[in-house]
Structures are given as structure tokens and as C-alpha cells.
Design an enzyme around this catalytic site. Structure first.
Site, PDB file in Angstrom:
ATOM      1  N   LYS A   1       0.868  -1.180   0.000  1.00  0.00           N
ATOM      2  CA  LYS A   1       0.000   0.000   0.000  1.00  0.00           C
ATOM      3  C   LYS A   1       0.899   1.222   0.000  1.00  0.00           C
ATOM      4  CE  LYS A   1      -4.374   1.029   0.012  1.00  0.00           C
ATOM      5  NZ  LYS A   1      -5.538   0.289  -0.495  1.00  0.00           N
TER       6      LYS A   1
ATOM      7  N   ASP B   1      -6.987   4.203  -4.746  1.00  0.00           N
ATOM      8  CA  ASP B   1      -7.665   4.057  -3.445  1.00  0.00           C
ATOM      9  C   ASP B   1      -8.299   5.418  -3.174  1.00  0.00           C
ATOM     10  OD1 ASP B   1      -7.905   2.160  -0.960  1.00  0.00           O
ATOM     11  OD2 ASP B   1      -7.307   4.053  -0.067  1.00  0.00           O
TER      12      ASP B   1
HETATM   13  P1  NDP Z   1     -13.062   7.472  -2.958  1.00  0.00           P
HETATM   14  O1  NDP Z   1     -12.035   8.515  -2.702  1.00  0.00           O
HETATM   15  O2  NDP Z   1     -13.552   7.245  -4.335  1.00  0.00           O
HETATM   16  O3  NDP Z   1     -14.350   7.741  -2.034  1.00  0.00           O
HETATM   17  C1  NDP Z   1     -14.260   7.821  -0.656  1.00  0.00           C
HETATM   18  C2  NDP Z   1     -15.633   8.223  -0.135  1.00  0.00           C
HETATM   19  O4  NDP Z   1     -15.624   8.179   1.298  1.00  0.00           O
HETATM   20  C3  NDP Z   1     -16.016   9.655  -0.502  1.00  0.00           C
HETATM   21  O5  NDP Z   1     -17.403   9.746  -0.614  1.00  0.00           O
HETATM   22  C4  NDP Z   1     -15.523  10.444   0.719  1.00  0.00           C
HETATM   23  O6  NDP Z   1     -16.135  11.691   0.908  1.00  0.00           O
HETATM   24  C5  NDP Z   1     -15.886   9.480   1.831  1.00  0.00           C
HETATM   25  N1  NDP Z   1     -15.043   9.710   3.003  1.00  0.00           N
HETATM   26  C6  NDP Z   1     -13.702   9.741   3.050  1.00  0.00           C
HETATM   27  N2  NDP Z   1     -13.261  10.021   4.296  1.00  0.00           N
HETATM   28  C7  NDP Z   1     -14.398  10.149   5.036  1.00  0.00           C
HETATM   29  C8  NDP Z   1     -14.634  10.443   6.405  1.00  0.00           C
HETATM   30  N3  NDP Z   1     -13.601  10.629   7.245  1.00  0.00           N
HETATM   31  N4  NDP Z   1     -15.921  10.490   6.821  1.00  0.00           N
HETATM   32  C9  NDP Z   1     -16.951  10.292   5.959  1.00  0.00           C
HETATM   33  N5  NDP Z   1     -16.779  10.024   4.662  1.00  0.00           N
HETATM   34  C10 NDP Z   1     -15.525   9.957   4.204  1.00  0.00           C
HETATM   35  O7  NDP Z   1     -12.461   6.126  -2.325  1.00  0.00           O
HETATM   36  P2  NDP Z   1     -12.881   4.621  -2.638  1.00  0.00           P
HETATM   37  O8  NDP Z   1     -14.330   4.527  -2.850  1.00  0.00           O
HETATM   38  O9  NDP Z   1     -11.953   4.102  -3.650  1.00  0.00           O
HETATM   39  O10 NDP Z   1     -12.482   3.901  -1.268  1.00  0.00           O
HETATM   40  C11 NDP Z   1     -13.380   3.815  -0.165  1.00  0.00           C
HETATM   41  C12 NDP Z   1     -12.908   2.742   0.779  1.00  0.00           C
HETATM   42  O11 NDP Z   1     -12.833   1.480   0.093  1.00  0.00           O
HETATM   43  C13 NDP Z   1     -11.505   2.933   1.369  1.00  0.00           C
HETATM   44  O12 NDP Z   1     -11.471   2.369   2.671  1.00  0.00           O
HETATM   45  C14 NDP Z   1     -10.623   2.106   0.463  1.00  0.00           C
HETATM   46  O13 NDP Z   1      -9.419   1.702   1.076  1.00  0.00           O
HETATM   47  C15 NDP Z   1     -11.533   0.910   0.219  1.00  0.00           C
HETATM   48  N6  NDP Z   1     -11.244   0.112  -0.968  1.00  0.00           N
HETATM   49  C16 NDP Z   1     -11.207   0.694  -2.213  1.00  0.00           C
HETATM   50  C17 NDP Z   1     -10.960  -0.083  -3.315  1.00  0.00           C
HETATM   51  C18 NDP Z   1     -11.035   0.474  -4.692  1.00  0.00           C
HETATM   52  O14 NDP Z   1     -10.955  -0.317  -5.652  1.00  0.00           O
HETATM   53  N7  NDP Z   1     -11.217   1.750  -4.889  1.00  0.00           N
HETATM   54  C19 NDP Z   1     -10.635  -1.516  -3.188  1.00  0.00           C
HETATM   55  C20 NDP Z   1     -10.797  -2.043  -1.857  1.00  0.00           C
HETATM   56  C21 NDP Z   1     -11.051  -1.225  -0.797  1.00  0.00           C
HETATM   57  P3  NDP Z   1     -15.349  13.060   0.572  1.00  0.00           P
HETATM   58  O15 NDP Z   1     -15.433  13.196  -0.907  1.00  0.00           O
HETATM   59  O16 NDP Z   1     -16.090  14.086   1.324  1.00  0.00           O
HETATM   60  O17 NDP Z   1     -13.932  12.882   1.059  1.00  0.00           O
END
Ligand code: NDP
Length: 448
Positions: free
Chosen positions: A129, A169
Site C-alpha cells: 500500500k 484508493d
Molecule cells: P473514494 O475517494 O472514491 O471515495 C471515498 C468516499 O468516502 C467519498 O465519498 C468520501 O467523501 C468518503 N469519506 C472519506 N473520508 C471520510 C470520512 N472521514 N468520513 C466520511 N466520509 C468519508 O475512495 P474509494 O471509494 O476508492 O475507497 C473507499 C474505501 O474502500 C476505502 O477504505 C478504500 O481503502 C476501500 N477500498 C477501495 C478499493 C477500490 O478499488 N477503490 C478496493 C478495496 C477497498 P469526501 O469526498 O467528502 O472525502
């Protein structure tokens, strides 16, 4: 045989001593070791070779400064890392996270989880990571490009298609991967699959964007099916509105469930009629194209917006935390249980606190941990690596079918090691199944 609880406590004391101030890393390791320790104590070879100790120590950590220029010509710098956690069963593989909160402890937690997750997929991928304490939020495209190019100036020395293959991510979507890959290609003069999540027109795989969210819902479908239940007609709460959340919402709708919430770091929206059809298309456009805020959905469709809150008090059958780590605590878990939730699936990595997980397990709520449930993203990244190596590109249908098969195998592995009396314990099953493959490779290698 030594007492597993006492051994876990002793083990965690050492982990905390060796890795001070890395709370998320301690949490992730403890949550795994608690289930792994009895298995390890039962297998003398693992214990003697100190496999668990070795698997909780990264192979290598690279830290570097990224200096870049903002639109006003000012000099800025950030700190970046790549944690190459374990390559026992394949080249390092894992995403890059760009967020102000990123620190070494968070990346070590994610690298550790990634090692077990990648193993569960059955594909030849080690765990890694990386990322930086830089947030693309509020930055112009040019600033994000300059940051990505500057980061790759250092990172390219440490990665490669047979060495370490980063992906996206939080904060790293196709835009960032494209800037990173463009710079990698320029620096090395090679067009190879060193990054995944690329655009489909230049080496990316069909369905990579959708894979994590789709895969999580396929896993949920299999969990329900295993327990003689189904998705049809169920009401779901999803958190987040990023890559994982949007496609989890999409697939839940396709399989007959109704999603009533979505969120971002400002708060959540509650749409009792369901986020589907044109409303879902609008939300995707808002988040993927315009990079807008979730409150705009409430304004557009005249539904409630709850500022600064998470959606776990809304009565639902299914809950899918898809935003970030530790977003669902004990109080939230108790509220979901009181409202009769029947299954919780982690789309994000470690979104549920340790106490919340225990509350679900104790109440016989089906619980799908992230290392199994969100493995679909890295699985399709693995398929992207295979396509790049063969210089072929599979169509959407083929990739979807392969993703479905892989999620089915991940589910079956969890059932194999997590079955007992009562519902399947997917936490136990995923940890043991993921651990075993890596552990056996390490045993075979000797003292490495
Ligand atoms: P994105 O950046 O696309 O989206 C993240 C989302 O979570 C946004 O809506 C963001 O809102 C919200 N968010 C982030 N921090 C917070 C917080 N502290 N409180 C509330 N909402 C929050 O990321 P992903 O969708 O890619 O990833 C989401 C999760 O999934 C992570 O844990 C990641 O590690 C995991 N993951 C992702 C994979 C992938 O293929 N993308 C694979 C496996 C796991 P805002 O825009 O306001 O920040």
C-alpha cells in the site's frame, strides 16, 4: 497447548512496542491475530518458523518527499510512502491513497490487510500500500497532475510489472492513475502493466471501476444465499459516494435491493424511495465528473440531508460501510442491531471498529469483513495485469464472469474455515484462509 488469549496479548505487546503510535496498524493486526492465534498454536511448523511475527513486519518501507508547484507558482511539498508488505505469493500489489490523513501507520494497516486479501483471491499477488498526505480535493487538474508527476519521479525506481504494481484508493481515481502512468511511461520508456486502474483505452481492464462495489454485493449475495436468504426487496444503507459506494449502490439495485442512503465527509442523504435509475446516474455524474458534494443530491431531489452524521440510525436490513476506516462504531452497531439489520458488509477497509464487529458477531448478524468482501477491486486489478502481460483485452462480460467466480471462491474459502455452529464466521474464515496460503509459501522458502 499455550493459552491463545494470553499468547495474543503477548504478541500484541510486542507489536505495539515495535510500532509505536500506529493505532490503525495495531487494530488491524489485533483483529486478525485474535482469530489466527489458535490456528497457529495448532500448527507447530508455523509457530517454530515465527510466521505470524514475520507476516506482521513489512518487507520494506520507502518514504520520500514530493515537491511540486501550485497554480500560483508557490513551492509545496508532501510526504509519500510505499509499504511493500509481503511478496511471498506474487509481486507486491495494492493501492495508493491521497488524503491529508495518510500516515505510515494507516498504510501499514492497509498493507497488512492487503496481503491477506490478495491471498484470498487465489491470484498470484503479494500485498502493498502507498500514498501521500496530499488531498486532491480543492486542487486544480494541473496541480493534481504536477503532484502525480513529481511523486512518480521517485516511485518509478521501486515499482515494476514483476516487482510492485500500484492502483487507486481514496483520492486516487482514473484521473490520478492516468497522470501517474503517463509519467511512469515517460521515465522508463516502457508500456507495461506497472499500474492498474488505467483507462480502458490504454491498457485498463473493463469493469475495474465497478469491481470493488460490484464484488462486495456479489459477496453479500453469496452470504445471504449460504444462509437461505436473498437480496430481493431488502432495504440498504450505504455510506460514502466514491468509487466503491457508487457501484455497490448500482449492483444492489440490479439485484433487487433498495438503497436509501449515501454520504460524504459532510454528512448523509436519506432517500426513502431509493437511489436508482436517473437519480443514481445523476449521483455518478455529480461525484465522478463534477466532483460535487452529496448535499447537492438532497437539493436536487428534495430529500433529507443530515449534516456531519453517518447513516447508521436509518432502519435497514443491510448496511454497507464504503467510505473509510472506523466510520462505524459500537453505538452505530447497536443502532443497526436494534433496528433489525440482518447483514453488514465492509466495502471500505476496516470501516467497523473492533467493538462494532464483536457486537455484530454476538448478535448473529452476518458480517462480511473488508478483506474478503472488497477483494473484487484487487481481483480485477490482477486480471488487468494478466491482460497487460498477454497484450489482450477481455470484454466486459468475460471480466464480470471472472469477477463473479473469484468472489465465489473467496466466499467458499471463508465458509471452509469459518463454519461452526450458527452462522458462518466470515472474520475467522477470511483471516485463516488468507493467512494459510502466505504462511505455506514462507515455510517453503525457509528463513527469508
Ligand atoms: P473514494 O475517494 O472514491 O471515495 C471515498 C468516499 O468516502 C467519498 O465519498 C468520501 O467523501 C468518503 N469519506 C472519506 N473520508 C471520510 C470520512 N472521514 N468520513 C466520511 N466520509 C468519508 O475512495 P474509494 O471509494 O476508492 O475507497 C473507499 C474505501 O474502500 C476505502 O477504505 C478504500 O481503502 C476501500 N477500498 C477501495 C478499493 C477500490 O478499488 N477503490 C478496493 C478495496 C477497498 P469526501 O469526498 O467528502 O472525502
Amino acid at each position: 497447548m499455550p493459552d491463545a488469549k494470553a499468547e495474543t496479548d503477548r504478541f500484541m505487546t510486542e507489536v505495539r512496542k515495535r510500532n509505536p503510535h500506529e493505532e490503525e496498524f495495531h487494530q488491524a493486526v489485533e483483529e486478525s491475530v485474535r482469530w489466527l492465534m489458535p490456528f497457529v498454536l495448532d500448527h507447530d511448523a508455523y509457530r517454530k518458523a515465527r510466521i505470524l511475527e514475520r507476516m506482521t513486519e513489512p518487507d520494506r518501507v520507502i518514504q520520500f518527499r514530493v515537491t511540486w508547484q501550485d497554480d500560483d507558482g508557490g513551492i509545496r511539498f508532501n510526504r509519500a510512502w510505499r509499504v511493500q508488505f509481503n511478496n511471498a505469493i506474487g509481486p507486491y500489489k495494492g493501492g495508493l491513497r491521497f488524503d491529508e490523513s495518510v500516515n505510515l501507520g494507516i498504510l501499514k494497516f492497509l498493507g497488512f490487510e492487503q496481503t491477506l486479501k490478495n491471498s484470498l483471491t487465489g491470484l498470484p499477488m503479494g500485498g502493498a500500500k502507498g500514498g501521500a498526505n496530499f488531498s486532491p480535493r480543492g486542487k486544480s487538474d494541473d496541480e493534481v497532475m504536477r503532484f502525480c508527476h513529481a511523486l512518480m519521479l521517485e516511485l518509478h525506481r521501486h515499482i515494476g510489472e514483476d516487482t510492485d504494481v500500484p492502483a487507486g484508493d481514496i483520492g486516487v481515481s482514473q484521473r490520478e492513475i492516468s497522470y501517474l502512468f503517463g509519467q511512469y511511461k515517460r521515465l522508463t520508456n516502457r508500456f507495461v502493466g506497472t499500474l492498474t486502474g488505467k483507462g480502458v483505452g490504454f491498457g485498463g481492464s473493463a469493469v475495474r471501476t465497478e469491481a470493488t462495489g460490484f464484488g462486495a454485493v456479489m459477496f453479500l449475495r453469496d452470504m445471504l444465499d449460504q444462509h437461505d436468504d436473498g437480496l430481493d426487496g431488502k432495504k440498504a444503507a450505504v455510506s460514502g459516494s466514491g468509487n466503491v459506494a457508487l457501484y455497490a449502490i448500482d449492483m444492489l439495485g440490479q439485484l433487487g435491493a433498495k438503497v436509501v442512503t449515501a454520504s460524504d465527509s459532510d454528512g448523509f442523504i436519506h432517500d426513502p424511495d431509493g437511489i436508482e435509475g436517473e437519480k443514481l446516474a445523476w449521483l455518478k455524474e455529480l461525484k465522478e465528473e463534477r466532483r460535487g458534494r452529496i448535499r447537492e443530491y438532497a437539493e436536487e431531489f428534495d430529500v433529507e440531508f443530515h449534516e456531519g452524521r453517518a447513516p447508521w440510525n436509518v432502519p435497514v436490513d443491510l448496511a454497507l460501510p464504503c467510505a473509510t476506516q472506523n466510520e462505524l462504531d459500537t453505538d452505530a452497531a447497536q443502532a443497526l442491531i436494534a433496528n433489525g439489520v440482518c447483514a453488514v458488509v465492509e466495502g471500505a477497509n476496516m470501516p467497523c471498529s473492533t467493538e462494532a464487529i464483536h457486537a455484530f458477531l454476538e448478535s448473529d448478524v452476518l458480517f462480511g469483513p473488508g478483506k474478503a468482501a472488497n477483494a473484487g477491486g484487487v481481483a480485477v486489478s490482477g486480471l488487468e495485469q494478466s491482460q497487460n502481460a498477454q497484450r489482450v483485452s477481455w470484454d466486459r462480460e468475460e471480466v464480470c464472469e471472472r469477477l463473479n467466480d473469484i468472489m465465489g471462491r473467496v466466499h467458499a474459502a471463508c465458509v471452509e474455515y469459518g463454519s461452526g455452529s450458527g452462522p458462518v464466521n466470515y472474520v475467522k474464515g477470511s483471516n485463516i484462509a488468507g493467512f494459510k496460503r502466505v504462511a505455506d509459501a514462507l515455510l517453503a522458502y525457509g528463513a527469508v
